[in-house]
Structure formats: structure tokens, C-alpha cells
Design an enzyme around this catalytic site. Structure first.
Site, PDB file in Angstrom:
ATOM      1  N   LYS A 133      10.048   0.493  -2.819  1.00 39.59           N
ATOM      2  CA  LYS A 133       9.487   0.302  -1.475  1.00 39.59           C
ATOM      3  C   LYS A 133       9.457   1.622  -0.729  1.00 39.59           C
ATOM      4  O   LYS A 133      10.478   2.304  -0.612  1.00 39.59           O
ATOM      5  CB  LYS A 133      10.369  -0.665  -0.689  1.00 39.59           C
ATOM      6  CG  LYS A 133       9.836  -2.042  -0.559  1.00 39.59           C
ATOM      7  CD  LYS A 133      10.822  -2.905   0.196  1.00 39.59           C
ATOM      8  CE  LYS A 133      10.307  -3.255   1.560  1.00 39.59           C
ATOM      9  NZ  LYS A 133      11.200  -4.228   2.224  1.00 39.59           N
ATOM     10  N   ILE A 134       8.300   1.945  -0.203  1.00 41.66           N
ATOM     11  CA  ILE A 134       8.102   3.205   0.517  1.00 41.66           C
ATOM     12  C   ILE A 134       7.277   2.901   1.768  1.00 41.66           C
ATOM     13  O   ILE A 134       6.333   2.105   1.715  1.00 41.66           O
ATOM     14  CB  ILE A 134       7.340   4.223  -0.370  1.00 41.66           C
ATOM     15  CG1 ILE A 134       8.109   4.497  -1.675  1.00 41.66           C
ATOM     16  CG2 ILE A 134       7.092   5.525   0.378  1.00 41.66           C
ATOM     17  CD1 ILE A 134       7.332   5.334  -2.686  1.00 41.66           C
TER      18      ILE A 134
END
Length: 323
Positions: A133-134
Site C-alpha cells: 500500500k502506497i
């Protein structure tokens, strides 16, 4: 009559659990699970998760080095420990978040992602069960592009509040995006002092727009609505690819028999009049068009800041235990 939760699944929506509190998610039978620093922080304060922190602390102490390095090592290992436990409960993938302080650094985001995947590998967990997740900044989108293209690592671009971010993510080949619903509603309620029905909800409208754009132009990136304030927002998005839902709202859906008809239909998107745009090779245009959306700018800033602050709090807890 089947529960609203079962009906939601029957519309074709994959249900995902949004929680670090893995002891509470099994009964909803989610396919996947998402975590973030705030959720891990909340879970880590519960006594039943103390043993995960102990594992992370022992790992960091064995690696040694300066205290700040040990804290970073402990945090990374803690994220992986939570992910590992969650994967024992769900059949699909878990999302593990890169520290939000790297949100404006493509190279650091890529390196942290590779390190997390390596840590999972040491636990015998293959990368195909992990989503990294970014935050969906320009730099985050570019990091996702590199991870997908060069490393075969699947990404979840989060803190998404606008079609501009969503278009960049799709062009980058992100595996999945997390457009936020409730936080958009929060902003509009505060800004307009108005109440919104579930049909008018601007967060719901944002996800519908992104979903229809992706389906019209044939992008394979999964649209996973996130950040819900009530079950009405969820049922209005029935038919969306994925929805990630907190345990308290999963419980409400499980205990409800309200009908949940399909609201989003990929087959209808092709006839919609939506202009095609491209950002992946035009940073200036991406930044300008994103900047035109006051809500998205403010909510992205706030989201990064909050996740970063919760990571700092988590690190301070770990630092005390390492001392």
C-alpha cells in the site's frame, strides 16, 4: 432471506476486511484484508497482540545497530507479523502499508516495498499474497509503476480522492486502488454544512466515476472502495469490484436483511460519455489537475500526515520496548 452482507457478495463485490484486529474478522469470511498504520496502532494496544510486538522486538534486537535502525526494523517486522496472522484467516491477499513519510520519495517507497516483500518471504509467504500500500501521490504512483513492471509486486494505491489520481494509477498498472468514500463526505459536510443522502453522497459519486472510467477504457486495475461512515455508502456501491469494510460495519451488514441490489455495472460504462485523459508521462499536468481539486488536495495531505503520525506513535512504543 440472506443477510445484506451475503447479498452484497452476490452482486459480484469482493468483500475485504479493513482491520488490524485479526481476531475479529474471520466470521465475516472476507476474501482479503487491508491494514494501515492507524489500524495496526489500534490493534497493538490490545493485550492479545502483545506477542506480535515481542516477536518484532526480538527480531530488531538480534539485528542490532543504532536504536533508530532497530525501531525501523521492529516496525517492518511488526507489519509483517500482523500480515502473517491475517493470512492464516483469509484465503486471499493482505495489504501492508509503506511508511507514509516516504509518500514523496519514489526510490525510498520502492526500497521499503522490496524489503517488506523480502521479510514476508523469510516467513514463507509469497509476494502474490501481498499488496504493498502506497499513498497515491505522483511519487507513489511512479513507485507502483516500478514495482509492478520491474518486480512483479502488486500494489494498492491508497488515499485516493480524485479521478486524476485514479487515472495515473491505472496507467501505472497498479493492481488495485483504494478510493476513499467517508473522508470525502466528511470534507463536503464540513465545507457546505449540508447533509447528504446515500444517493447524493459525494464520496459514493467519486467511486462511481472512477469505476465507470476504468470499465469504459478497459483498465484491469481493481477498484476497492474504502473509508465508509455508514452501511448506506456501502450498499450504494454494490457491484464495485471490491469494498474494504471495518468489522463494525461488517457486523451491521451481517445482522441486516435489507435488500442490496446491484448499483454499479461494468457493462453499462461503455455507453457513458467520459473524456479520456493521460497523466503517466506528464507530471506537470497531473499536479495541476490534481491541485484544482481542493478537497482531494486537503484530504491527501491530511491522510498522509495522520498515517505518518500514527507510525511515529507506533515507533515510540517500539522504541520504549527496545530500550
Amino acid at each position: 432471506m440472506s443477510s445484506s452482507l451475503e447479498q452484497l457478495k452476490a452482486t459480484g463485490t469482493t468483500v475485504v476486511s479493513d482491520s488490524g484486529d485479526f481476531a475479529s474478522i474471520g466470521k465475516y469470511k472476507p476474501q482479503d484484508a487491508t491494514t494501515n498504520p492507524s489500524l495496526i496502532l489500534a490493534a497493538s494496544k490490545k493485550a492479545e497482540y502483545a506477542k506480535l510486538i515481542d516477536v518484532a522486538i526480538d527480531y530488531a534486537k538480534q539485528k542490532g545497530g543504532p536504536i533508530d535502525q532497530q525501531v525501523d526494523d521492529a516496525l517492518d517486522r511488526l507489519l509483517v507479523e500482523f500480515g502473517k496472522e491475517i493470512l492464516k484467516i483469509i484465503p486471499g491477499k493482505v495489504s501492508t502499508e509503506v511508511d507514509a513519510r516516504y509518500s514523496f520519495d519514489t526510490e525510498a517507497s520502492v526500497n521499503k516495498a522490496l524489503h517488506l516483500i523480502e521479510l514476508y518471504g523469510e516467513q514463507g509467504i509469497s509476494k502474490d499474497r501481498i499488496l504493498i500500500k502506497i499513498a497515491a501521490t505522483w511519487e507513489g504512483i511512479k513507485a507502483a509503476e516500478i514495482l509492478q513492471r520491474d518486480h512483479g509486486i502488486n500494489t494498492n494505491l491508497t488515499l485516493m480522492f480524485s479521478l486524476v489520481q485514479a487515472i495515473g494509477a491505472a496507467e501505472a498498472g497498479a493492481y488495485l486502488i483504494s478510493p476513499f468514500v467517508g473522508r470525502i463526505l466528511d470534507w463536503f459536510k464540513a465545507s457546505t454544512k449540508k447533509e447528504y443522502s446515500k444517493e447524493e453522497d459525494p464520496g459514493v459519486q467519486s467511486v462511481k466515476t472512477i469505476f465507470n472510467y476504468y470499465k469504459k477504457y478497459g483498465y484491469n486495475t481493481i477498484v476497492m472502495g474504502a473509508s465508509f461512515r455508514n452501511t448506506g455508502e456501502i450498499t450504494e456501491l454494490a457491484g464495485c469490484d471490491y469494498l474494504t469494510i471495518s468489522p463494525n460495519l461488517l457486523e451491521e451488514l451481517l445482522n441486516s436483511n435489507e435488500p442490496v441490489p446491484k448499483k454499479l455495472d461494468a457493462s453499462q460504462a461503455s455507453s457513458l460519455d467520459i473524456e479520456k485523459k493521460s497523466y503517466i508521462n506528464d507530471e506537470a499536468l497531473f499536479r495541476f489537475d490534481f491541485n484544482e481539486d481542493q478537497m482531494a488536495v486537503e484530504k491527501l495531505r491530511e491522510g498522509i500526515s495522520k498515517f505518518a503520525a500514527d507510525a511515529v506513535t507506533l515507533k515510540s512504543i517500539l522504541k520504549e520496548k527496545l530500550a
